[in-house]
Every structure is written in C-alpha cells, then in structure tokens.
Motif scaffolding. Sequence first.
Motif, mmCIF file in Angstrom:
data_model
loop_
_atom_site.group_PDB
_atom_site.id
_atom_site.type_symbol
_atom_site.label_atom_id
_atom_site.label_comp_id
_atom_site.label_asym_id
_atom_site.label_seq_id
_atom_site.Cartn_x
_atom_site.Cartn_y
_atom_site.Cartn_z
ATOM 1 N N ASP B 323 0.832 -1.213 0.000
ATOM 2 C CA ASP B 323 0.000 0.000 0.000
ATOM 3 C C ASP B 323 0.861 1.255 0.000
ATOM 4 O OD1 ASP B 323 -2.366 -1.351 -0.061
ATOM 5 O OD2 ASP B 323 -2.636 -1.367 2.121
ATOM 6 N N TYR B 327 0.786 4.197 -2.900
ATOM 7 C CA TYR B 327 0.494 5.619 -2.679
ATOM 8 C C TYR B 327 1.716 6.488 -2.973
ATOM 9 C CZ TYR B 327 -3.918 4.061 -0.808
ATOM 10 O OH TYR B 327 -5.150 3.489 -0.688
ATOM 11 N N ASN B 494 -3.463 4.934 5.829
ATOM 12 C CA ASN B 494 -4.716 5.716 5.822
ATOM 13 C C ASN B 494 -4.466 7.124 5.296
ATOM 14 O OD1 ASN B 494 -6.073 3.592 6.991
ATOM 15 N ND2 ASN B 494 -5.919 4.398 9.086
ATOM 16 N N ARG B 497 -3.798 7.141 1.580
ATOM 17 C CA ARG B 497 -5.071 6.941 0.873
ATOM 18 C C ARG B 497 -5.853 8.261 0.818
ATOM 19 N NH1 ARG B 497 -8.606 4.156 4.818
ATOM 20 N NH2 ARG B 497 -8.720 6.316 5.512
ATOM 21 N N THR B 500 -4.180 10.868 -1.434
ATOM 22 C CA THR B 500 -4.322 10.465 -2.842
ATOM 23 C C THR B 500 -5.733 10.753 -3.344
ATOM 24 O OG1 THR B 500 -2.666 8.758 -2.482
ATOM 25 C CG2 THR B 500 -4.018 8.543 -4.456
#
Lengths: 454, 529
Positions: B323, B327, B494, B497, B500
Amino acid sequence: MQSMTPKEVSERSGLRVNPCKTCQPVGAMYAALGVHACMPHSHGSQGCCSYHRTYLTRHFKEPAIASSSSFTEGASVFGGGSNLKASVKNIFDIYNPDIIAVHTTCLSETIGDDLKSFILDTPIPDGKYVVHTNTPSYVGSHVTGYANMISGFIKYLSVKTGVSNGKVALIPGFINPGDMREIKKIAKLMNVPFTMLPDTSGVMDAPMTGTYNMYPKGGTTIPDIIGLGDCKKSIGFGEFATTLGLEDLRNKCKVPFVSLPLPIGIANTDAYVMALQEIGASEVPYELEEERGQLVDVILDAHPYFDNKTVAIYGDPDTVLGIAALVLEMGMHPKYLVTGTPGEAFVTRGKDLMAQYGVEDAVIKASADLFEMHQWIKNDKVDLMIGGTHGKTIARAEDIPLVRAGFPVLDRYVHSYIPIVGYRGALALVEKIANALMDRQDRDCADEDLEMVM
Amino acid sequence: MDAKGRVLDKYNARVYKNRKEHVLVKATGDQPQVIAANTRVIPGIMTHRGCCYAGCKGVVLAPIKDVAVITHGPIGCGFYSWGTRRNKARPGEDGKNFVEYCLSTDMQEADIVFGGEKKLRQAIKETVEIFDPGMIMVCSTCPVGLIGDDIHAIAAEAEELYNRPVMAFSCEGYKGVSQSGGHHIANNGLIKRVLGTGSGTRIKHAINILGEYNIGGDGWEIGRILKKCGYHVVSVMTGDGSYKEMQEAHTAELNIVQCHRSINYIAEMLKTKFGTDWIKVNFVGAESTAQSLRDMALYFGDQELIDRTEEVIAEEMEEVAADMEYYRTRLKGKTAALYVGGSRAHHYQLLLQDFGIDTILAGYEFAHRDDYEGRDLTAEIKEDADSKNIESITVSPDPEKYHLRLTPEQFEELKTKIPLDTYPGMIRDMKDGAVIVDDLNHFETEEFLKLLKPDIFFSGIKDKYVAQKGGTLSRQLHSYDYSGPYAGFKGAVNFGRDVTMGIYTPAWGFVTPPWKHTPTLVGTYGGDF
C-alpha cells in the motif's frame, strides 16, 4: 452512548448539560457575514473568534472570515480601546473590507468597554464604515446575537430620506443561505421589490471557481442597508431573531412592520405570500400556486406514513416552531419542543399551535437542554427527532431516526443549500421526514413484510 | 525578493516590523536560525489561534474520560469544546465516559453581576448527584476571572463535602497569547494533584504516553504497536485517558512524548519528581514510528526487547509495504505546506517524506521557540509580560518514589544516540529554502499559497476552504477530516489513501466550466442559418 443519562428527571438550577443553544457572538458573526464585503470583528480574546469561525465553517463548509481584538491580560485590565483602534487600522490596511461589524464578547462586556465611544475615537478611511452591537454571551443565545447585529446595522446605517423607494425590507431569522434564496425567490415571484438584511446567500454558499474571494458576490450592500429607512414596509421572519430589527427600523425610520413566523410549512408560507400580496397588491402567480398545490398533494399522498407519528423537535425557537407547524399539517404529533434559547414566548406560541390541532400532551420548554429532552424520551419515546447534529447521540442511544434541520448541522453536507422554508422547502423537509420514517420501516420489518410498493 | 519579502512587503510598517521576526527561510548550512514565537497576536490580524481555555479544557483535560469537567462561564465555551476535537474514548472500568457530555454553569447576567460562585457550588452538587464522578475539574472562562469568583476555594470546599478530588483551573481565555498557556495550566494542575499520587511500584518496561490525544484513534493504534513490542502502557496523557491510570504514572520507567508543546512541562516535572526519563517520539510516519520504537528499545537496552522491536517493525512494515508503495507512486514529487499545532507541523513532514512529498512551507500555530529551534537554544527565551502571567511551578523529588534508572554515565552515553530528555525542533528537519512561518495568518496563507503553489495545504477548518476555493487541496491535520488513525504503520497508509483521493478526486477537473475554454459563439456566414 450517553449511558450516564439517568431516566429519572431531576430539577437542576446550577448545571447545564448538553446545551441546545450557544452564545450571542456567533450569531452576530453570522449576521455580519450576510453583508457584502463586511469583516465581522470580535472584540474580546481571540479564542471566541476562533471558536465562532470554526463553528460556522463546520456548519456551512465555507470559509467564515472574522477578525479579533486579541485581548491579552493587559487589555482585560486596562480596557480594549487601543486594541480596537489597532484592529480597525490593520483590518482596513490588510483586508480592505467596505465595513467592519464589531460585536462584543463576555470579556469586553464584563469590563464595560464602551464601543460607541471607541468607534468615535477611531479614524475610519473615507467611504468605509465601522458599526457595532453589544453581544454579551451571558444573555440570551446565538439567536439574540444575530438579532442584535441586525439591529446594529440598522441603527448605524439606515436613513429615512422621506422619499419611498417602493421596496419592502425583508429580515430573515437565523436560517441557511438556501432558505434566504427561497424567501427572495418568493418575493420575486410576487413581483415585490425588496432589500433583504442580512443575506448570506452568495457568501456562505459561494460557488467553487478556482479563485478565493475574501468577499464573495453575495450579501446586502451598504447602500441597500442605508435605503432600508425608505422602505414602505418591513417583514420579519421569526420573532426571536427579527423583532428587534423590525422595531429599530420602525423607531428610527417609521417603517411599519409585519412580524411573521419563519415560513416553514403551508400556513406559515401562505402568511408570507399573503403579506406580499397585500403590499404589492398583486395576484399570486401560478408558479407559486403550483408549488403549493404540489406540496399539499405530496402530503396527502403520503399521509399514512405520517399520521400520529410522534416527534421531538429541538433547536432555535423560530425554527422549532416552524417545523412544529409543518409536522402538525402533516398529521404528525409533536411531543417535545425544546429550545435552549430563553423566552417564554416560545412556550406560548407552541401551545397556541398545539391547540389549533388539538394536541394536548406536548411538552414545550425554553431554556431547556438536550440532556433533559433525552430523559423525557427515555420515559416516553418518540418515532422521530428533528433538529441539529447534537441530537445524534440521543438518536443513537434510543434508536430513533433523526432528520437534521436548523443550526448547527456539523455532520452532513448540502443542508445549507436546500431550503426548508417556502413551499419548495417544505417539500424537501417532507421528503426527508418520509424517507427517515420509511427507511426505518424497511429496516425494522420482517422479511415477509418488506413492501415493494409503498 | 524572496517569498518572505514578497509576502510581507504588503504590510504597513508596524505589522511588518512584528511579522518579519516570525517568518524564516531555511538557510543553507548548520547555522542556527532564530524565530520569534509565542508572542501576542497583533489586533485585527486574522490569526487562527485559540485561547487559554481551549488549550486547558479543550485540549488537555477534556479527553480524560472518567473526570467530569465543568466549564464555569457563559454557555459558548463549553458548547464549542463539546465533541469537536475527535479525542476518542471508550468507557473505562467504572463505565463512565464524560467525553460525550458537555457540563457548564451557563452563567447568566445575574451571575456576572452578583457573582457565579453560588451557581458553581450548585452545579458541582448536581454533577455529583447525577453522575457521581470519581473526580471533578472546574475550568473557568473569561468573565469568571474578571468578576473574581474564587473557583479554587469552591473546589476545595466541594472536595471536602463530597469526599472526592475537585480541582480548579483558572484558564480564562485572555491569559497568555494562545492555547499554549492553557496547556501549561492544565499540566500544572495534573502534576500537583493527579500524576503519581497512586500507590503502585515500578513496573518493568512500563511507559506513559505523553501528549497523545487519541485524535481519530491514533492513541489506540500506537498502544497496539507498543503492546506488541512488549511494553506496558501505564497511562496516556490524555487521549482516552483515565485519572486513575494517571495516578500510577510514577510506576513507569520511561515517558515518551508525542506532542512536545502541550505536555513538555509534565515530562520535565515527572523527571524532577520521580526521576523518570523522557524521550521525544514521533509515531506519525512509518519510518518515524520505526525510529521511535528503536529509540525506546535502546533506552531500555534489553536485547530481548530490541529483537522483539525489530520483529514488530519488520512485520508491520511488511504488512503495509504494498500500500505504501502504491500511494508513493501516486504522490511522489508533490509539494506540501503545513500549518498546524505545536508538533504536528513537524511530525507530518516526516510522514510526507514516506511518500516522497516535499514540505515547502511549515508553521506552528501556538509553538514556542524550542519547538522550532530545539530545546538546546542558542539564545535564551526571554520571558515577556504574557508568559509571566502563566504560572510556572517547581516540583521537588518525591522522597519515596524518586528513582533514577540510568547512571549519569549511561545517561550521557544514551543522549548521544537518542533524543533523551530533549527535542531538536522542527527547523533542523526542513530543507534549505523552505519557508517557516509562526502563527501563519489569513493574509499570509492566501499570499504564500499563491506564491509557492503547493499541491496540498495541511491545516485546520478555518483556512481549509480558503485554500480549496483557491484550487489547492486542503486536509485538516487537527481532525484528519474525520478520518484516521494516521499514527503508526497502518495510519500512514490511511493518510496516503486520504491524500491520494484528495488530489485525484474527479471534481477538480470540473472547476472551470468547458465554455471558459472553448469558443461557444460559432460564427455564421451570411445567409447560412
């Protein structure tokens, strides 16, 4: 959730728990934002200004500009005169508004700052204005502060020249920009020229353009506020928020007034339309009759879902009374009407309204709080709650559907754009109420009872 | 002219003279730079700062879930600080959670004229009768100090009457120059009456987490990681905090400090009183979290703990690696400006680095010079009239509970390896040429954004929509825009995310209507209909 709230209601005289009101200055700030190119100014310690801007921004999801006199301990002892003087200079130098609207705080009120003489002592650039109002936080509520700021504008600026401008002055209560647009729309449809003060539409619902404008297009202009003195009549919407302004305009400029409830619901909107009809001596246009007819149509169509449903309504007095009127028209049963704002007129008006519909058991209380309302609900539940965000803990604790309306709504979007006033506004609120109740039925019923058609 | 000059140039002489000391451009080299901070705001300047009450009640005290905090004053202050800071809490052993409630004396005009003491006494009585809290705190607002209500005497009287601690905090909004004074006042009260008053004894690998307010659940995520490493968390100050746990604060072997500004007084006083060392940590950012965990393990010097820490870091990093990498590909090369708090403007730069985002401007809202320049200041902080108004207390070693874990030699050696009893400040971690602004105001925000054009502006709710209306994405670092947690390894994901989605959300593409770009008036030839 709220698990420490006991069912037994006890008399309280010292402790306020979970208030249903806030303090005057935030209302004054909101009213000042409804004047074009106006800088609201908080005369006190900067924390107040920060809290108020934060709250307004959270409700509207828009920048809420305001400056502060930034008192320190020294200013609190020696008075805030020099802080105000420095503020006015810096605000005009840096932010260049057309007008600064000063309101006080409990700090500057308690030390007895004399704003009128401070302002007289302060150099003001040509063509610019500084007005003020007193908003001690320990009197009334944010609704009082809103009313006081309107009064400040009128007292400082409005002038009667003796030549009527043929307009009607519209003074809205503490409502969203979307509501203000709807009130203006109805006046336009009725062909009645008007000035609205304050008018936060175009300010607190300004569009995204890619460019930040400190002073967006909306807001009442200064010439229009001055011209309020030449209006042939004024209409206030909601007596708690507007009576003061109406009276000031009458006392200063001899403008006669009509005090109406907030035009929430059929009858309250009818009253507004008829007041305009009388002033403009014009026919009600088909568009409005159509809107009204559609609203009545929907309420009739869906009445089985509303009939006798019990409701708790809380928030600002004018708003609560307006929503109560609408739900009564829908055949619902208001059980609790609660405002934190003091004033027994709330109870009197509420009782009159209930009497019209033969509702005898409604509990109506001013200067109340949400903690107490929660206790009542624990003892005698309702089918629906209508009010601001702060009721959501009760709604969750007691598993009651909540329709958000009024101020403040901190936890949802779009609410400030969609009116609840006028026939169109009522339609929007009726839809929300219907959806809340019907979604609940869909959620709670047994599989075999889930209706495909409702 | 540099960015600083171009923005400040528009001020009048008096404002310029003041503000130029609060704005720096990071210079090349290690030369220490001095910035003015923690001084009063110029009246009329649209600052985003709050007040002493906001710092004391709003920030430090309100998160303590088992204490009934009564705001003594008119209704506004209590109302605004009710449920708006996202200091999450779950009821503790006693089942109580005051975080959901707002208690106020709602002073009326008569209370201001004749004094509010009677009403406060009554309010405390009703609080006891309705809620039966184990501890009560009273926080005063502006008018209370002015009319002279003796809240301390009333608290003492109530303490006797109801047989439970009742504390008073004179945190009137006009004290100090920002929230910061309120943090200090709250720190003083906690150290005097709460921290280390319990009867427990030292616990192995036990720590207190200081300056962690559990915004968006950060504290819970940090706690999860620390427990996994093998630490025993005695208390958290103050997110999801409990006064009962804080009473045992002396049983910790180490205090870790997340938000330096708001809690450094307690860290210092716990060291003086109980001998407990503190280290500055930062659990914002995956790399920073790993570093902080290593620093902590090194402090204890226990090989088992060091090994376990490495295992946890590897495990957690592995879990978020994909992840984080995703990102990073979306965010690398973007630039950011930050204006927040007394620590976050520093912490979040390190998290942004995890994603390859450079910080081109950063400022604190209510920090002191040491938060910028580090605690080992080149020039002493001069006390001014405003800072003198905030009481500075001294404590002495507790004869029974004082204990030094390290020998002076061990201490000195460790100090060269980890931020032991110190904080090096934000400036050190910033890139050459970056702009540093103390108490960034509305005007400067607008101007710097136009000039520096960052891709994202991290700030608070008051300036969020100012930036966004101007076309710059803004995310709140006070409330995380109701998302989070952002702390720890998973929190970093988090955050990545959320940033983004903010940068790439489709609506940005619709800001300018197509007819502004495309000619809509189509010419017609004569006779051509």
